[in-house]
Design a protein around this motif. Structure first.
Motif, PDB file in Angstrom:
ATOM      1  N   SER A  96       5.179  -2.538   3.154  1.00 31.71           N
ATOM      2  CA  SER A  96       4.784  -1.682   2.031  1.00 31.71           C
ATOM      3  C   SER A  96       3.472  -0.928   2.271  1.00 31.71           C
ATOM      4  N   PHE A 156       6.353   3.594  -9.096  1.00 30.76           N
ATOM      5  CA  PHE A 156       6.126   2.209  -9.529  1.00 30.76           C
ATOM      6  C   PHE A 156       6.288   2.072 -11.044  1.00 30.76           C
ATOM      7  N   GLY A 167       5.231  -5.698  -2.749  1.00 26.21           N
ATOM      8  CA  GLY A 167       4.530  -4.695  -1.949  1.00 26.21           C
ATOM      9  C   GLY A 167       3.023  -4.818  -2.006  1.00 26.21           C
ATOM     10  N   ASP A 180       3.301   2.730   1.439  1.00 25.01           N
ATOM     11  CA  ASP A 180       3.479   3.068   0.021  1.00 25.01           C
ATOM     12  C   ASP A 180       2.272   2.698  -0.829  1.00 25.01           C
ATOM     13  N   ILE A 181       1.442   1.780  -0.357  1.00 24.65           N
ATOM     14  CA  ILE A 181       0.306   1.283  -1.143  1.00 24.65           C
ATOM     15  C   ILE A 181      -1.028   1.884  -0.694  1.00 24.65           C
ATOM     16  N   ARG A 195       3.498   8.605  -6.278  1.00 28.53           N
ATOM     17  CA  ARG A 195       3.704   7.200  -5.908  1.00 28.53           C
ATOM     18  C   ARG A 195       3.521   6.278  -7.114  1.00 28.53           C
ATOM     19  N   TYR A 216       8.819  -0.599  -3.940  1.00 25.12           N
ATOM     20  CA  TYR A 216       8.361   0.117  -2.746  1.00 25.12           C
ATOM     21  C   TYR A 216       9.456   0.303  -1.706  1.00 25.12           C
TER      22      TYR A 216
END
Length: 516
Positions: A123, A266, A81, A126-127, A262, A272
């Motif tokens: 991703s 991780f 990701g 999510d990042i 989030r 992700y």
């Protein structure tokens, strides 16, 4: 996994770093720098482990950035990701942190490049913005660049010194555990502002077991007010990973807390592509209508918060609220979250929601919503917990369990507020595994137990104005000492007689003294 003693030692060290390095900065304000640094070290080591693939001949940290082929980068982003170049790894930044006069800007650039590495990939959602709250240029770190760098270096060197063992053997568990330890301590010390986004692990454990009780698999799990993600993660800890087939979903309105959640995913080694968290107002801008229904829903929504409610006439036509025929009060959005969860729940699933007790007995719109829930047989269980389980509030909360697949027309009530259902600790009460097992056993059997559990026909609840308070159906045990009135009267008579005898003796003594 380390022993309890090793884990306790690690926790003590990390909390010492958190307190010593912050100096005059408020602990709540400083939490992002400690949590962010821990996260930075984790993803660096996680990524390194992925690139090296267990090959002892490969040392990614010592490679040149220019030696990394585009194909390797592309493949890594699709899998992990994100991408981190060797020079950007935590271990290389930590090496010269104390001497680096551009540390704060170097870190800012690294975090920006890690986030941007996901642009255009699956991703990206999510990042993006993951490091937004780790502001290395913030004046909270100091007034000058030198002050900022000094404090950042101290945090980095402190986190570098923590012994997480070898990554492939235990580090995932230890990193995630240390992160949750930090969050819970910050929440405990911040009072209400901290407790709002963190559900204690023991309560999270109970909720996770309630929603997945006797399920061999669930399609996915969802938290409409996910906070730092602690409720979602308990489901992963409590059950085999394969039980949750399509991952973890959640929405959070607070940006800082959203980023914590989030990172938490991780840090617990949830890739992700196995989680999807969104930022936004769940009640007014829900993000997962296309993902519903969910087999498991967990939530600890904010208690009695204001929302627009009837001031927005379109909401009464919203599919989530329309079936009840009324909206939750503008000053108390609790039932809006309940109806939202119910709408997103699958036909076979369960939802377990932490609720403020007042919603179970108040009149008006809340009574009408309870009528809708009871008449349609959606309420499986209401559990009353002991006070002082949560940070920032001493309220004795309830857990509402919703189901669309009940086999009878009864609603279960459990009084888990007695002394057999909690352990007293320094500042808060807590639930042990034994207490949780006891509650789950009562939930499972649905048997009537004097003063503790009762299954009540819905028509009786209707006759009681749809009151769903546990105390309305379970009589608290009277533990006052039973007094034998006859025996007590006899003892009083003896005492009075003895008093009269003593007074007579005293009068005689006084009379003799006067004669003398």
């Amino acid at each position: 996994m380390t022993s309890i003693a090793q884990r306790a030692e690690l926790h003590a060290k990390i909390w010492k770093i958190a307190n010593e390095v912050r100096g005059a900065v408020d602990g709540w304000d400083f939490k992002q720098f400690v949590l962010g640094t821990l996260f930075y070290r984790f993803i660096s080591e996680n990524f390194t482990h992925y690139i090296e693939g267990g090959d002892p001949e490969v040392n990614y940290a010592k490679m040149s950035d220019k030696a990394i082929p585009h194909e390797i980068k592309d493949d890594a982003i699709k899998t992990k990701g994100y991408f981190i170049y060797p020079s950007q790894l935590f271990v290389n930044i930590a090496k010269n942190a104390n001497k680096n006069e551009t540390l704060n800007t170097d870190l800012a650039n690294i975090f920006r490049e890690i986030e941007s590495s996901a642009n255009g990939y699956a991703s990206e959602h999510d990042i993006k913005g993951l490091f937004a709250d780790f502001d290395t240029t913030s004046n909270r770190l100091g007034n000058t660049v030198a002050d900022k760098n000094k404090r950042l270096a101290a945090v980095i060197k402190g986190v570098e010194a923590l012994d997480f063992g070898s990554f492939q053997e235990s580090q995932i568990d230890l990193f995630g555990d240390a992160y949750e330890f930090l969050i819970s301590n910050y929440a405990a010390n911040a009072g209400k502002s901290g407790g709002e986004f963190f559900t204690p692990q023991n309560v999270s454990k109970l909720i996770a077991q309630l929603v997945i009780h006797k399920q061999t698999s669930v399609n996915k799990i969802y938290d409409p007010a996910c906070g730092s993600g602690s409720l979602l993660l308990q489901a992963k800890k409590q059950f085999d990973e394969h039980l949750i087939e399509d991952g973890f979903f959640g929405q959070e309105i607070n940006h800082t807390t959203y980023n914590l959640a989030r990172m938490n995913m991780f840090l617990h080694n949830i890739n992700y592509d196995k989680f999807d968290l969104s930022l936004g107002d769940t009640l007014l801008n829900p993000q997962y209508g296309n993902e519903k229904p969910f087999d498991a829903i967990v939530s600890n929504p904010p208690y009695s918060v204001n929302w627009i409610g009837s001031d927005d006439p379109t909401l009464i036509n919203d599919d989530r609220f329309a079936p009840a025929g009324v909206l939750a009060p503008k000053s108390k959005a609790d039932f809006a979250f309940v109806l939202h969860a119910l709408h997103y729940l699958s036909a076979k699933g369960r939802a377990a929601i932490v609720c403020f007790p007042g919603i179970f007995y108040r009149g008006g719109a809340e009574q009408k919503i309870r009528k809708y829930l009871v008449d349609n047989n959606f309420v499986e269980t209401v559990i009353a917990l002991v006070p002082n389980l949560f940070y920032g509030t001493s309220i004795a909360v309830n857990i509402l369990v919703l189901s669309k697949s009940k086999k009878d027309t009864k609603t279960q009530f459990i009084n888990a507020s007695g002394e057999d259902f909690f352990k007293k600790e320094t500042n808060n009460n807590t639930l042990t595994d034994e207490h949780i097992t006891k509650i789950i056993d009562l939930f499972d059997k649905k048997e009537n137990v004097n003063h503790i559990a009762a299954s009540v026909e819905n028509n009786i609840i209707a006759e009681n104005d749809y009151n769903l308070s546990v105390s309305a159906y379970i009589e608290a045990e009277d533990k006052r000492e039973v007094i034998d009135i006859v025996q007590l009267n006899a003892e009083i008579t003896q005492i009075v007689a003895r008093q009269a005898e003593l007074r007579s003796q005293i009068d005689e003594i006084v009379a003799q003294l006067k004669i003398v």
